[in-house]
Design a protein around this motif. Structure first.
Motif, PDB file in Angstrom:
ATOM      1  N   TYR A  91       0.861  -1.181   0.000  1.00 47.54           N
ATOM      2  CA  TYR A  91       0.000   0.000   0.000  1.00 47.54           C
ATOM      3  C   TYR A  91       0.891   1.222   0.000  1.00 47.54           C
ATOM      4  O   TYR A  91       2.037   1.177   0.439  1.00 47.54           O
ATOM      5  CB  TYR A  91      -0.971   0.031   1.194  1.00 47.54           C
ATOM      6  N   GLN A  92       0.340   2.311  -0.559  1.00 48.24           N
ATOM      7  CA  GLN A  92       1.053   3.578  -0.587  1.00 48.24           C
ATOM      8  C   GLN A  92       0.287   4.524   0.320  1.00 48.24           C
ATOM      9  O   GLN A  92      -0.941   4.553   0.287  1.00 48.24           O
ATOM     10  CB  GLN A  92       1.059   4.115  -2.026  1.00 48.24           C
ATOM     11  N   ILE A  93       1.014   5.292   1.125  1.00 53.65           N
ATOM     12  CA  ILE A  93       0.330   6.282   1.957  1.00 53.65           C
ATOM     13  C   ILE A  93       0.201   7.567   1.145  1.00 53.65           C
ATOM     14  O   ILE A  93       1.185   8.098   0.637  1.00 53.65           O
ATOM     15  CB  ILE A  93       1.068   6.519   3.283  1.00 53.65           C
ATOM     16  N   THR A  94      -1.048   8.020   0.975  1.00 42.26           N
ATOM     17  CA  THR A  94      -1.326   9.192   0.164  1.00 42.26           C
ATOM     18  C   THR A  94      -2.423   9.988   0.860  1.00 42.26           C
ATOM     19  O   THR A  94      -2.738   9.721   2.025  1.00 42.26           O
ATOM     20  CB  THR A  94      -1.724   8.744  -1.263  1.00 42.26           C
ATOM     21  N   GLN A  95      -2.960  11.004   0.193  1.00 41.16           N
ATOM     22  CA  GLN A  95      -4.088  11.748   0.769  1.00 41.16           C
ATOM     23  C   GLN A  95      -5.247  11.636  -0.200  1.00 41.16           C
ATOM     24  O   GLN A  95      -5.195  12.201  -1.289  1.00 41.16           O
ATOM     25  CB  GLN A  95      -3.713  13.217   0.965  1.00 41.16           C
ATOM     26  N   GLY A 113      -0.838  36.090 -24.112  1.00 38.56           N
ATOM     27  CA  GLY A 113      -1.091  36.759 -22.847  1.00 38.56           C
ATOM     28  C   GLY A 113      -0.967  35.770 -21.710  1.00 38.56           C
ATOM     29  O   GLY A 113      -0.243  34.788 -21.825  1.00 38.56           O
ATOM     30  N   THR A 114      -1.708  36.011 -20.647  1.00 37.88           N
ATOM     31  CA  THR A 114      -1.566  35.153 -19.483  1.00 37.88           C
ATOM     32  C   THR A 114      -2.767  34.215 -19.369  1.00 37.88           C
ATOM     33  O   THR A 114      -3.902  34.666 -19.486  1.00 37.88           O
ATOM     34  CB  THR A 114      -1.469  36.023 -18.219  1.00 37.88           C
ATOM     35  N   SER A 115      -2.499  32.912 -19.155  1.00 39.85           N
ATOM     36  CA  SER A 115      -3.599  31.977 -18.903  1.00 39.85           C
ATOM     37  C   SER A 115      -3.636  31.672 -17.415  1.00 39.85           C
ATOM     38  O   SER A 115      -2.599  31.490 -16.798  1.00 39.85           O
ATOM     39  CB  SER A 115      -3.363  30.650 -19.613  1.00 39.85           C
ATOM     40  N   ARG A 116      -4.822  31.562 -16.904  1.00 40.75           N
ATOM     41  CA  ARG A 116      -4.955  31.162 -15.507  1.00 40.75           C
ATOM     42  C   ARG A 116      -5.333  29.685 -15.467  1.00 40.75           C
ATOM     43  O   ARG A 116      -6.369  29.289 -15.998  1.00 40.75           O
ATOM     44  CB  ARG A 116      -6.018  32.009 -14.820  1.00 40.75           C
ATOM     45  N   ILE A 117      -4.453  28.863 -14.882  1.00 47.50           N
ATOM     46  CA  ILE A 117      -4.692  27.424 -14.798  1.00 47.50           C
ATOM     47  C   ILE A 117      -5.196  27.115 -13.388  1.00 47.50           C
ATOM     48  O   ILE A 117      -4.527  27.441 -12.401  1.00 47.50           O
ATOM     49  CB  ILE A 117      -3.399  26.638 -15.069  1.00 47.50           C
ATOM     50  N   GLY A 118      -6.355  26.496 -13.315  1.00 47.82           N
ATOM     51  CA  GLY A 118      -6.923  26.163 -12.009  1.00 47.82           C
ATOM     52  C   GLY A 118      -6.210  24.958 -11.390  1.00 47.82           C
ATOM     53  O   GLY A 118      -5.791  24.041 -12.100  1.00 47.82           O
ATOM     54  N   ILE A 119      -6.046  24.982 -10.072  1.00 48.71           N
ATOM     55  CA  ILE A 119      -5.460  23.844  -9.357  1.00 48.71           C
ATOM     56  C   ILE A 119      -6.586  23.224  -8.541  1.00 48.71           C
ATOM     57  O   ILE A 119      -7.172  23.890  -7.687  1.00 48.71           O
ATOM     58  CB  ILE A 119      -4.331  24.297  -8.407  1.00 48.71           C
ATOM     59  N   LYS A 120      -6.886  21.974  -8.826  1.00 49.68           N
ATOM     60  CA  LYS A 120      -7.963  21.299  -8.091  1.00 49.68           C
ATOM     61  C   LYS A 120      -7.497  20.982  -6.666  1.00 49.68           C
ATOM     62  O   LYS A 120      -8.171  21.274  -5.704  1.00 49.68           O
ATOM     63  CB  LYS A 120      -8.356  20.013  -8.817  1.00 49.68           C
ATOM     64  N   GLN A 121      -6.327  20.374  -6.573  1.00 47.63           N
ATOM     65  CA  GLN A 121      -5.809  20.057  -5.239  1.00 47.63           C
ATOM     66  C   GLN A 121      -4.322  19.742  -5.278  1.00 47.63           C
ATOM     67  O   GLN A 121      -3.760  19.444  -6.338  1.00 47.63           O
ATOM     68  CB  GLN A 121      -6.539  18.858  -4.634  1.00 47.63           C
ATOM     69  N   ILE A 122      -3.700  19.833  -4.109  1.00 47.59           N
ATOM     70  CA  ILE A 122      -2.338  19.338  -3.942  1.00 47.59           C
ATOM     71  C   ILE A 122      -2.402  18.332  -2.804  1.00 47.59           C
ATOM     72  O   ILE A 122      -2.909  18.662  -1.728  1.00 47.59           O
ATOM     73  CB  ILE A 122      -1.355  20.461  -3.550  1.00 47.59           C
ATOM     74  N   HIS A 123      -1.965  17.116  -3.046  1.00 48.75           N
ATOM     75  CA  HIS A 123      -1.912  16.175  -1.929  1.00 48.75           C
ATOM     76  C   HIS A 123      -0.509  15.622  -1.760  1.00 48.75           C
ATOM     77  O   HIS A 123       0.308  15.637  -2.674  1.00 48.75           O
ATOM     78  CB  HIS A 123      -2.961  15.069  -2.064  1.00 48.75           C
ATOM     79  N   MET A 124      -0.233  15.162  -0.541  1.00 44.82           N
ATOM     80  CA  MET A 124       1.080  14.613  -0.227  1.00 44.82           C
ATOM     81  C   MET A 124       1.025  13.103  -0.366  1.00 44.82           C
ATOM     82  O   MET A 124      -0.016  12.492  -0.124  1.00 44.82           O
ATOM     83  CB  MET A 124       1.462  14.925   1.226  1.00 44.82           C
ATOM     84  N   GLU A 125       2.136  12.491  -0.721  1.00 40.54           N
ATOM     85  CA  GLU A 125       2.199  11.034  -0.718  1.00 40.54           C
ATOM     86  C   GLU A 125       3.648  10.572  -0.682  1.00 40.54           C
ATOM     87  O   GLU A 125       4.567  11.378  -0.807  1.00 40.54           O
ATOM     88  CB  GLU A 125       1.464  10.438  -1.923  1.00 40.54           C
ATOM     89  N   GLU A 126       3.827   9.281  -0.470  1.00 36.01           N
ATOM     90  CA  GLU A 126       5.175   8.735  -0.478  1.00 36.01           C
ATOM     91  C   GLU A 126       5.456   8.145  -1.849  1.00 36.01           C
ATOM     92  O   GLU A 126       4.564   7.609  -2.497  1.00 36.01           O
ATOM     93  CB  GLU A 126       5.349   7.672   0.614  1.00 36.01           C
ATOM     94  N   ASP A 127       6.717   8.233  -2.271  1.00 33.47           N
ATOM     95  CA  ASP A 127       7.111   7.648  -3.552  1.00 33.47           C
ATOM     96  C   ASP A 127       7.257   6.132  -3.390  1.00 33.47           C
ATOM     97  O   ASP A 127       7.359   5.619  -2.272  1.00 33.47           O
ATOM     98  CB  ASP A 127       8.438   8.260  -4.009  1.00 33.47           C
ATOM     99  N   ALA A 128       7.252   5.420  -4.507  1.00 32.76           N
ATOM    100  CA  ALA A 128       7.494   3.971  -4.491  1.00 32.76           C
ATOM    101  C   ALA A 128       8.966   3.724  -4.807  1.00 32.76           C
ATOM    102  O   ALA A 128       9.707   4.667  -5.078  1.00 32.76           O
ATOM    103  CB  ALA A 128       6.604   3.296  -5.517  1.00 32.76           C
ATOM    104  N   GLY A 129       9.380   2.473  -4.766  1.00 32.54           N
ATOM    105  CA  GLY A 129      10.771   2.145  -5.089  1.00 32.54           C
ATOM    106  C   GLY A 129      10.966   2.038  -6.591  1.00 32.54           C
ATOM    107  O   GLY A 129      10.182   2.565  -7.370  1.00 32.54           O
ATOM    108  N   LYS A 130      12.030   1.369  -6.955  1.00 32.85           N
ATOM    109  CA  LYS A 130      12.369   1.303  -8.377  1.00 32.85           C
ATOM    110  C   LYS A 130      12.729  -0.142  -8.711  1.00 32.85           C
ATOM    111  O   LYS A 130      13.392  -0.804  -7.933  1.00 32.85           O
ATOM    112  CB  LYS A 130      13.575   2.207  -8.608  1.00 32.85           C
ATOM    113  N   LEU A 131      12.275  -0.611  -9.863  1.00 27.78           N
ATOM    114  CA  LEU A 131      12.660  -1.948 -10.307  1.00 27.78           C
ATOM    115  C   LEU A 131      13.774  -1.825 -11.338  1.00 27.78           C
ATOM    116  O   LEU A 131      13.740  -0.953 -12.198  1.00 27.78           O
ATOM    117  CB  LEU A 131      11.479  -2.667 -10.962  1.00 27.78           C
ATOM    118  N   VAL A 132      14.761  -2.684 -11.213  1.00 26.56           N
ATOM    119  CA  VAL A 132      15.848  -2.702 -12.179  1.00 26.56           C
ATOM    120  C   VAL A 132      15.815  -4.066 -12.846  1.00 26.56           C
ATOM    121  O   VAL A 132      15.919  -5.089 -12.170  1.00 26.56           O
ATOM    122  CB  VAL A 132      17.209  -2.487 -11.474  1.00 26.56           C
ATOM    123  N   HIS A 133      15.601  -4.077 -14.160  1.00 26.74           N
ATOM    124  CA  HIS A 133      15.487  -5.360 -14.863  1.00 26.74           C
ATOM    125  C   HIS A 133      16.806  -5.734 -15.509  1.00 26.74           C
ATOM    126  O   HIS A 133      17.421  -4.907 -16.172  1.00 26.74           O
ATOM    127  CB  HIS A 133      14.412  -5.276 -15.945  1.00 26.74           C
TER     128      HIS A 133
END
Lengths: 477, 398
Positions: A91-95, A113-133
């Motif tokens: 499991y990954q810990i996220t929000q 000109g300038t565009s305004r981009i809406g931000i729905k949300q920012i959430h925190m989470e932990e990254d996963a590891g990495k697979l090396v094949h």
């Protein structure tokens, strides 16, 4: 027919913390070997418990403030379940239920000109590891160095209409986060999913949406968007395929996107609040203190430096790297003149770094040391050339400038008689150059001056030496 | 009689059940899937024991992940009493005098039932008083390390050693230590007996409760019958959370990193499926299925989310009860003995027994088993429970 492209972005950014988000393992970027930066906690060993890294929360809140978000003073960490060998706990810990920031926006410059981009949300989470094949041995290895590195995911609203907007948005985030100390945004530390759909211009109805997953370079993102737009238009106009809502991945070598296997994307993540982590409560006091300690924005710094009278070019160079501003600000705060300080950093330091193939962003000098050198030159303790020599020793060998000047006996305050003696000795020995000069070749004086400086090993005020030289050579006419 | 899955120190006076980690000693939690797992660190409770000079005799058998009635689902062996019936190994080791005390993780009430079956005491303290660092996790929101011992004084002694703040556990309460006593006056205490639990018990248990009530009255405690109309809902809510959290926590046993790995697999999916199919017992699998279902997109609001709401309602209800009463008296299980069974039946029967033990796990209040009955108090009311138990034990001895 003309089409309108509608895109939304999910951007993962690695936070610049000293340790991982739920354990005390250090920064993975310094790890030499796979699995150097791991502990029982980030390896998912049973019995370990996560404890939230407060600094990560602060950085996420700061990112939210930068993107004009509402900061949720009650936020939760939730578990997202899925099986993958690089995810040690499965499991990954996220929000999921209560993210830390919601409802913001960011202004992005475009051709029109300038565009305004809406931000729905920012959430925190932990990254996963990495697979090396290892395809030769038909074996896969798991590297947990990156596991539990803190990330924020910035979810935009579907406000992008062109690849240009997407790229400018990402550049803007990158500049803001680097400058604000949120993230180094190094290669791979910023990853992006693009949701894309196409509809006839003016149409109310949105087209079929595809999501391109996990891209980390701007060029890949640009090419992937262009490919998807063309694919969707072909499907609509020439019926090359029937569009379905799906997740795709970009193949940078084959230069196209591929649908991912349904199995990889159809998971039910079974989110639920993590009972091991108390909800994050950002109380008024904490929030006020974070707001009070917000780093200056690039715009604010630019205005500040303009008021100091720096040139637009110098300002642009300084604000390109937060670190340069920090050094500059500290040296100026120590009483050095802003114009001089900028020149020392952007010309002298940059020149020294260039000699060893480095760029100014790699400058690593204690502001006190730089300030000491500039001060020594200003006070006439050493001349500017010696100052540069000291500076390179400080940058390249990490010596203390004060000690270096003393050890190398570089102090400029030398006896006038020594200067005169040296000049006379040079004039007496370099008879050819003297003859050339007296014969009208005024350039010969430069070579004589060089010999004097060499004999003095850089000591003495060059202006005084030149004056003495001119006076003494005239005497020989 | 086999009490220990691993023996550590023959001079030790304390046992620790096999869901609690001791550095360098294989820990299996009654499951085949953890075979060969040797932890790199010890549980905080164990560190405190060792720090206070106690020695650990060994690790006792436990049912798989402590999810069963009283140890019957252990892959490594069950503990039978002289009459052939079943109890938990920790409680039996205490009853037999092999050790003075034992630490057990209480997540669904198994150590409480074991204590009743073996005729010893067990106290599950208030959630957050004992660190959960270093226990094999199942249902994190309700699991607690508790103390099993022959009498209330011995429970108190060891509980004082293991309780206190631990920075490694984010749910650990801030108090550095706790002052427990078993010598509060019993006369005048108000004790509530819950009608719903009383009615659900078998006659032999009812008789045991009646006798206990009579003793309490003799000691001038005031005993009143009360009703908890939602008792069944509380148990269901805890069953849902217990399964969901356990399912999530034991999903890390996938054959990749530690523990048992199947010898037969072609790819990663088969490695997962075969390792877990071969490595987990029936009750664990039932919890995985049940837990996955209640967390699924379709069921989350109906099951898990509702359970969280019921947890709050239960907490409010218990606050109300403890505003009027000092303790609640109820059965800890339906009957006075269990048989060993490890079939499809187990999961269902465990759910039935959960009726009596769910509320303290769900709401975090302390629960104590003594004299074959169960007592609850408000959070941090351990001293009340210990005092009642000690007073009643004194009367029984006379």
């Amino acid at each position: 027919m003309k089409y309108e492209v509608v895109m939304g972005l999910e951007t993962h950014v690695e936070l610049e913390t000293k340790s991982k988000i739920f354990c005390s393992c250090g920064g993975h970027s310094e790890a030499d070997q796979p699995n150097d930066c791991v502990c029982p906690a980030c390896c998912g060993m049973p019995g370990m418990l996560p404890v939230t890294n407060k600094h990560a929360v602060e950085l996420a809140v700061k990112a939210g403030i930068m993107l004009n978000c509402h900061i949720n003073q009650y936020a939760t960490f939730d578990k997202k379940s899925y099986y993958y060998p690089d995810l040690p706990c499965a499991y990954q810990i996220t929000q999921w239920f209560h993210p830390i920031c919601t409802d913001g926006y960011v202004e992005v410059p475009t051709k029109y000109g300038t565009s305004r981009i809406g931000i729905k949300q920012i959430h925190m989470e932990e990254d996963a590891g990495k697979l090396v094949h290892d395809d030769w041995a038909d074996v896969s290895y798991v590297d947990f160095n990156r596991t539990s590195v803190p990330l924020i995911e910035i979810v935009s609203r579907p406000d992008f209409r062109s690849a240009e907007e997407v790229l400018n948005y990402l550049e803007k985030l990158k500049a803001m986060f680097r400058f604000g100390g949120i993230s180094e945004c190094e290669e791979g530390a910023m990853r992006c999913d693009v949701n894309i759909s196409i509809c006839p211009e003016g149409s109310e109805e949105l087209g079929v949406r595809s999501e391109i997953k996990n891209m980390s370079s701007l060029t890949a993102i640009e090419r992937a968007i262009k490919y998807e737009v063309a694919r969707h238009i072909d499907a609509l106009e020439r019926h090359t395929e029937t569009l379905v809502q799906e997740t795709r991945r970009w193949d940078d070598i084959k230069n196209r996107t591929f649908a991912m296997r349904n199995k990889e994307t159809a998971a039910d993540y079974r989110y639920f609040p993590d009972p091991n982590l108390m909800p994050i409560v950002v109380d008024d006091e904490w929030l006020a203190s974070i707001r009070e300690h917000m780093p200056a924005t690039i715009e604010e710094k630019t205005a500040e430096y303009t008021d100091m009278g720096l040139s637009a070019q110098d300002i642009a160079s300084l604000v390109s790297e937060r670190k340069l501003c920090d050094i500059f600000d500290a040296v100026v705060a120590d009483g050095r003149k802003p114009g001089d300080t900028a020149a020392w950093i952007l010309t002298d330091c940059a020149g020294i770094l260039r000699r060893s193939g480095k760029v100014i962003g790699e400058l690593n000098i204690a502001p006190d040391d730089l300030s000491y050198i500039i001060g020594a030159v200003d006070e006439g303790k050493i001349n500017r050339n010696v100052g540069k020599k000291v500076l390179s020793a400080v940058i390249e060998k990490g010596v203390s400038p004060e000690q270096y000047i003393k050890e190398q006996a570089l102090d400029a305050k030398v006896d006038e008689s020594l200067l005169l003696e040296t000049v006379q000795k040079v004039l007496a020995t370099e008879t050819k150059a003297v003859g050339d000069y007296l014969g009208g070749k005024t350039k010969a004086l430069q070579s004589l001056f060089g010999s004097c400086m060499k004999a003095l090993r850089g000591k003495g005020d060059p202006a005084v030496i030149r004056e003495l030289l001119e006076k003494e050579i005239e005497k020989l006419r | 009689m086999e009490y220990f899955v691993t023996e550590i120190d023959r001079d030790g006076t304390v046992a620790v059940d096999d869901t609690i980690l001791i550095k360098d000693y294989e820990t299996k939690a009654g499951s085949h899937i953890l075979d060969g797992f040797v932890p790199l660190f010890s549980g905080d409770a164990v560190e405190r024991l060792l720090g206070a000079g106690y020695a650990v005799r060994g690790k006792t058998h436990t049912g798989e992940f402590g999810l069963d009635i009283a140890g019957e689902t252990s892959y490594h062996g069950v503990c039978r009493k002289a009459d052939g019936t079943l109890s938990t190994a920790a409680a039996e080791a205490v009853a037999a005098g092999v050790v003075r005390q034992a630490l057990c993780v209480d997540v669904n009430g198994a150590p409480r039932r074991g204590a009743a079956l073996s005729g010893v005491d067990f106290l599950k303290p208030t959630y957050g008083t004992v660190s959960r660092y270093g226990i094999i996790p199942t249902a994190c929101s309700g699991e607690q390390v508790g103390v099993c011992a022959g009498d209330a004084e011995s429970v108190k002694e060891l509980l004082a050693v293991i309780a206190g703040h631990d920075g490694k556990d984010g749910t650990s309460l801030p108090a550095a230590s706790y002052d427990y006593t078993a010598d509060k006056t019993i006369a005048g205490l108000k004790i509530a007996v819950v009608q719903e639990y009383y009615d659900a018990a078998a006659d032999e248990i009812k008789a045991r409760l009646d006798a206990y009530i009579a003793s309490l009255k003799e000691a001038d405690a005031e005993v009143t019958m009360i009703s908890l109309p939602d008792a069944k809902a509380y148990a269901t809510a805890w069953q849902i959370m217990l399964s969901a959290e356990t399912c999530n926590n034991i999903s890390r046993y996938d054959g990749v990193k530690f523990g048992y790995r199947t010898p037969t697999y072609k790819d990663i999916d088969e490695l997962y499926v075969n390792s877990r199919t071969e490595g987990l017992g029936f009750t664990a699998k039932a919890n995985v299925l049940y837990g996955s279902d209640v967390l699924s997109k379709n069921q989350y609001l109906r099951c898990y989310d509702k359970s969280l709401r019921i947890r709050r309602l239960a907490s409010e209800k218990m606050k109300e009860v403890f505003a009027a009463y000092d303790a609640v008296l109820c059965p800890v299980m339906r009957t006075a003995s269990v048989e060993a069974y490890d079939t499809a039946d187990t999961f269902e029967r465990t759910q039935q027994e959960l009726l009596f033990t769910a509320v303290p796990s769900l709401t975090g209040i302390p629960a104590m088993v003594t004299g074959g009955v169960q007592l609850w108090s408000a959070a941090f009311g351990e001293s009340t429970l210990l005092s009642i138990a000690k007073a009643m034990e004194g009367r029984a001895d006379k």
